[in-house]
Design an enzyme around this catalytic site. Structure first.
Site, mmCIF file in Angstrom:
data_model
loop_
_atom_site.group_PDB
_atom_site.id
_atom_site.type_symbol
_atom_site.label_atom_id
_atom_site.label_comp_id
_atom_site.label_asym_id
_atom_site.label_seq_id
_atom_site.Cartn_x
_atom_site.Cartn_y
_atom_site.Cartn_z
ATOM 1 N N ARG A 14 26.294 21.853 9.145
ATOM 2 C CA ARG A 14 27.184 22.533 10.107
ATOM 3 C C ARG A 14 27.515 21.738 11.243
ATOM 4 N NH1 ARG A 14 23.540 26.217 8.549
ATOM 5 N NH2 ARG A 14 24.297 27.865 7.092
ATOM 6 N N LYS A 68 40.231 13.867 15.398
ATOM 7 C CA LYS A 68 40.756 14.259 14.138
ATOM 8 C C LYS A 68 40.492 13.648 13.121
ATOM 9 C CE LYS A 68 45.751 15.719 15.326
ATOM 10 N NZ LYS A 68 47.190 15.218 15.162
ATOM 11 N N GLU A 101 51.558 1.490 16.858
ATOM 12 C CA GLU A 101 50.722 2.783 17.662
ATOM 13 C C GLU A 101 50.489 2.214 19.085
ATOM 14 O OE1 GLU A 101 50.902 5.359 16.174
ATOM 15 O OE2 GLU A 101 50.657 5.039 14.050
ATOM 16 N N LYS A 146 45.749 7.483 24.843
ATOM 17 C CA LYS A 146 45.607 8.546 24.017
ATOM 18 C C LYS A 146 44.669 9.515 24.346
ATOM 19 C CE LYS A 146 44.771 10.007 19.042
ATOM 20 N NZ LYS A 146 44.556 9.729 17.857
ATOM 21 N N GLU A 157 46.379 20.245 19.758
ATOM 22 C CA GLU A 157 47.530 20.069 19.260
ATOM 23 C C GLU A 157 48.400 21.530 19.609
ATOM 24 O OE1 GLU A 157 48.633 17.010 16.603
ATOM 25 O OE2 GLU A 157 50.604 17.800 16.217
ATOM 26 N N ARG A 191 50.061 17.162 22.666
ATOM 27 C CA ARG A 191 49.470 16.226 21.759
ATOM 28 C C ARG A 191 50.410 15.741 20.890
ATOM 29 N NH1 ARG A 191 43.557 15.682 19.077
ATOM 30 N NH2 ARG A 191 43.904 13.839 17.897
ATOM 31 N N ASN A 235 53.114 11.936 18.035
ATOM 32 C CA ASN A 235 53.884 11.733 16.640
ATOM 33 C C ASN A 235 55.210 11.235 17.000
ATOM 34 O OD1 ASN A 235 51.807 12.745 15.233
ATOM 35 N ND2 ASN A 235 52.246 15.160 15.938
ATOM 36 N N HIS A 283 57.006 9.582 13.962
ATOM 37 C CA HIS A 283 56.237 9.984 12.725
ATOM 38 C C HIS A 283 57.105 10.627 11.793
ATOM 39 C CE1 HIS A 283 53.177 8.173 14.959
ATOM 40 N NE2 HIS A 283 52.090 8.276 13.793
ATOM 41 N N HIS A 341 57.135 9.614 8.328
ATOM 42 C CA HIS A 341 56.712 10.409 7.137
ATOM 43 C C HIS A 341 57.702 10.402 5.915
ATOM 44 C CE1 HIS A 341 53.476 12.440 9.839
ATOM 45 N NE2 HIS A 341 52.729 11.205 9.214
ATOM 46 N N HIS A 379 51.829 2.729 7.082
ATOM 47 C CA HIS A 379 52.071 3.804 7.994
ATOM 48 C C HIS A 379 52.610 3.237 9.079
ATOM 49 C CE1 HIS A 379 51.581 7.598 10.223
ATOM 50 N NE2 HIS A 379 50.820 7.025 11.093
HETATM 51 P P1 NAD Z 1 42.512 1.560 6.143
HETATM 52 O O1 NAD Z 1 41.498 2.330 6.562
HETATM 53 O O2 NAD Z 1 42.777 1.941 4.859
HETATM 54 O O3 NAD Z 1 42.373 0.029 6.242
HETATM 55 C C1 NAD Z 1 43.347 -1.004 5.831
HETATM 56 C C2 NAD Z 1 42.743 -2.083 4.869
HETATM 57 O O4 NAD Z 1 42.182 -2.854 5.593
HETATM 58 C C3 NAD Z 1 41.642 -1.434 3.981
HETATM 59 O O5 NAD Z 1 41.758 -2.109 2.775
HETATM 60 C C4 NAD Z 1 40.523 -1.510 4.764
HETATM 61 O O6 NAD Z 1 39.283 -1.624 3.714
HETATM 62 C C5 NAD Z 1 40.832 -2.954 5.285
HETATM 63 N N1 NAD Z 1 39.848 -3.413 6.596
HETATM 64 C C6 NAD Z 1 39.359 -2.620 7.419
HETATM 65 N N2 NAD Z 1 39.024 -3.290 8.389
HETATM 66 C C7 NAD Z 1 39.111 -4.739 8.154
HETATM 67 C C8 NAD Z 1 38.705 -5.962 8.587
HETATM 68 N N3 NAD Z 1 38.196 -5.981 9.805
HETATM 69 N N4 NAD Z 1 38.721 -7.019 7.794
HETATM 70 C C9 NAD Z 1 39.400 -6.862 6.632
HETATM 71 N N5 NAD Z 1 39.939 -5.781 5.790
HETATM 72 C C10 NAD Z 1 39.671 -4.840 6.783
HETATM 73 O O7 NAD Z 1 43.747 1.974 6.965
HETATM 74 P P2 NAD Z 1 43.963 2.283 8.789
HETATM 75 O O8 NAD Z 1 45.564 1.924 8.843
HETATM 76 O O9 NAD Z 1 43.049 1.519 9.471
HETATM 77 O O10 NAD Z 1 44.089 3.771 8.694
HETATM 78 C C11 NAD Z 1 44.928 4.746 7.861
HETATM 79 C C12 NAD Z 1 44.359 5.960 8.005
HETATM 80 O O11 NAD Z 1 44.155 6.412 9.047
HETATM 81 C C13 NAD Z 1 45.074 7.044 7.079
HETATM 82 O O12 NAD Z 1 44.347 7.617 6.306
HETATM 83 C C14 NAD Z 1 45.662 8.001 8.210
HETATM 84 O O13 NAD Z 1 45.954 9.267 7.629
HETATM 85 C C15 NAD Z 1 44.550 7.857 9.345
HETATM 86 N N6 NAD Z 1 45.013 8.083 10.628
HETATM 87 C C16 NAD Z 1 44.121 9.035 11.315
HETATM 88 C C17 NAD Z 1 44.436 9.383 12.524
HETATM 89 C C18 NAD Z 1 43.524 10.149 13.400
HETATM 90 O O14 NAD Z 1 43.902 10.619 14.477
HETATM 91 N N7 NAD Z 1 42.548 10.624 12.844
HETATM 92 C C19 NAD Z 1 45.547 8.580 13.376
HETATM 93 C C20 NAD Z 1 46.176 7.738 12.566
HETATM 94 C C21 NAD Z 1 45.908 7.320 11.162
HETATM 95 N N1 GLY Z 2 47.337 10.279 15.584
HETATM 96 C C1 GLY Z 2 48.085 11.561 16.255
HETATM 97 C C2 GLY Z 2 47.163 12.399 16.793
HETATM 98 O O1 GLY Z 2 45.826 11.852 16.900
HETATM 99 O O2 GLY Z 2 47.254 13.394 17.273
#
Ligand code: NAD
Ligand code: GLY
Length: 333
Positions: free
Chosen positions: A82, A104, A146, A188, A198, A202, A206, A209, A213, A226
């Site tokens: 929980r 998020k 971003e 942010k 949101e 918030r 986007n 986006h 998307h 992305h």
């Molecule tokens: P990711 O986590 O897939 O990382 C990209 C690649 O880099 C992966 O292969 C990873 O293993 C590698 N990597 C990470 N750190 C490294 C390092 N220091 N050296 C070498 N390789 C490394 O991608 P991302 O762009 O970091 O994140 C994308 C994800 O984030 C998506 O799932 C998306 O939905 C999510 N996201 C969430 C929010 C939120 O507010 N929670 C906002 C934007 C995106």
């Molecule tokens: N990445 C958009 C948000 O965190 O709301």
């Protein structure tokens, strides 16, 4: 500590050494790498280990990795017994400037990205820009999307600083990266503090986006990163804002120039406007099938609105490779 098989050999030993000085027990959970593993099956591997090792509610989950690991570890923390505390140690630029902040957390469902999740704030975010040195080359510009987004939507002074810093950022200058991470987190966090769930404000995060998307979904996730899709999406949103008579021409041109200078695509795949529209309508943020856009009245002054098809279609013709039948590449500038 939850990490993946790519990041573990690079940074897990140092973090484990550091944690071992403070914690009675440190367990490392190494997951497979990739968005495809942001799933129930992988999430269950976290719970299997936590239960097998009898971790109770006083445990702390530490996410070491990019946004995929941060989102998954955060969701595990939100629901394990929980809810337990968690700390983000983001190692991609995108995670340092965006996903690690704001609470998020989610996994994907076959019906859509991030469809199963929770709001759960980390107790702490530790972003060490030195970890960015090992990123694959496309990941840094993707994170910069971003960064510049925060300038476009919220703070022209920050945009000025980031624009001047872009060559240093692309060269991985530690001081410039630290300024960008700190500035983006400040912006942010300021937005999230006003509207965590949101309900309204918030949504400005986007910007770019809705178009982005559509590009990601139309090409198949993973073809463009992305951030690459969001970069191009921001150019499209700025063009649409200009056509609506809001954003001045020179400011729309500045959006395009900054995105291009960040080494991101500024031209979308050459699909028909109708195809773009249908891809947008499956965007989860659409309501009643009508896409909403984050647009700009001026740089730093966002406005969320639905729009008529006519200006939208003009934008889609003007900002995509309409004359080029070849598939757009990730650097389709
Ligand atoms: P990711 O986590 O897939 O990382 C990209 C690649 O880099 C992966 O292969 C990873 O293993 C590698 N990597 C990470 N750190 C490294 C390092 N220091 N050296 C070498 N390789 C490394 O991608 P991302 O762009 O970091 O994140 C994308 C994800 O984030 C998506 O799932 C998306 O939905 C999510 N996201 C969430 C929010 C939120 O507010 N929670 C906002 C934007 C995106
Ligand atoms: N990445 C958009 C948000 O965190 O709301």
């Amino acid at each position: 500590m939850i990490t993946n098989e790519t990041v573990a050999p690079l940074y897990a030993p140092a973090l484990v050494r550091s944690l071992a000085r403070a914690a009675a027990v440190v367990e490392t959970i190494t997951l497979p790498d990739g968005e495809a593993h942001k799933s129930w099956t992988t999430l269950n591997r976290i719970f299997d280990v936590l239960l097998d090792k009898r971790f109770d509610r006083r445990c702390l989950l530490v996410a070491l990795g990019g946004g995929v690991i941060g989102d998954m570890a955060g969701f595990a923390a939100a629901v394990y017994q929980r809810g337990v505390d968690f700390v983000q140690v983001p190692t991609t630029l995108l995670a340092q400037v965006d996903s690690s902040v704001g609470g998020k957390t989610a996994i994907n469902h076959p019906a859509g990205k991030n469809m199963i999740g929770a709001f759960h704030q980390p107790r702490l975010v530790i972003a060490d820009v030195a970890t960015l040195a090992t990123l694959p080359p496309r990941e840094l510009p993707a994170g910069l999307a971003e960064v510049v987004k925060h300038g476009f939507i919220a703070d022209v002074g920050y945009l000025d600083q980031v624009e001047a810093d872009l060559p240093a950022l692309l060269a991985q200058d530690a001081a410039a990266l630290t300024r960008a991470v700190a500035g983006s987190c400040r912006i942010k966090a300021g937005v999230v503090a006003q509207d965590e769930r949101e309900g309204g404000l918030r949504a400005i995060l986007n910007f770019g986006h809705t178009f982005g998307h559509a590009i990601e979904a139309g090409l198949g996730y993973g073809q463009w990163l992305h951030g690459e899709a969001v970069g191009c999406g921001m150019v499209m949103a700025a063009d649409l804002s200009r056509r609506l008579g809001w954003l001045p021409d020179d400011e729309a041109a500045r959006v395009r120039d900054v995105v291009r200078a960040a080494r991101l695509p500024v031209t979308g795949p050459g699909w028909t406007p109708e195809r773009y529209l249908s891809l947008m309508e499956v965007d989860k943020k659409a309501e009643q099938g009508t896409p909403k856009f984050v647009l700009l009245e001026r740089l730093g002054r966002p406005r969320v609105s639905r729009v008529d098809e006519a200006p939208l279609f003009e934008t889609l013709r003007a900002t995509t490779e309409q004359a080029d039948a070849r598939p757009a590449g990730a650097t389709g500038q």
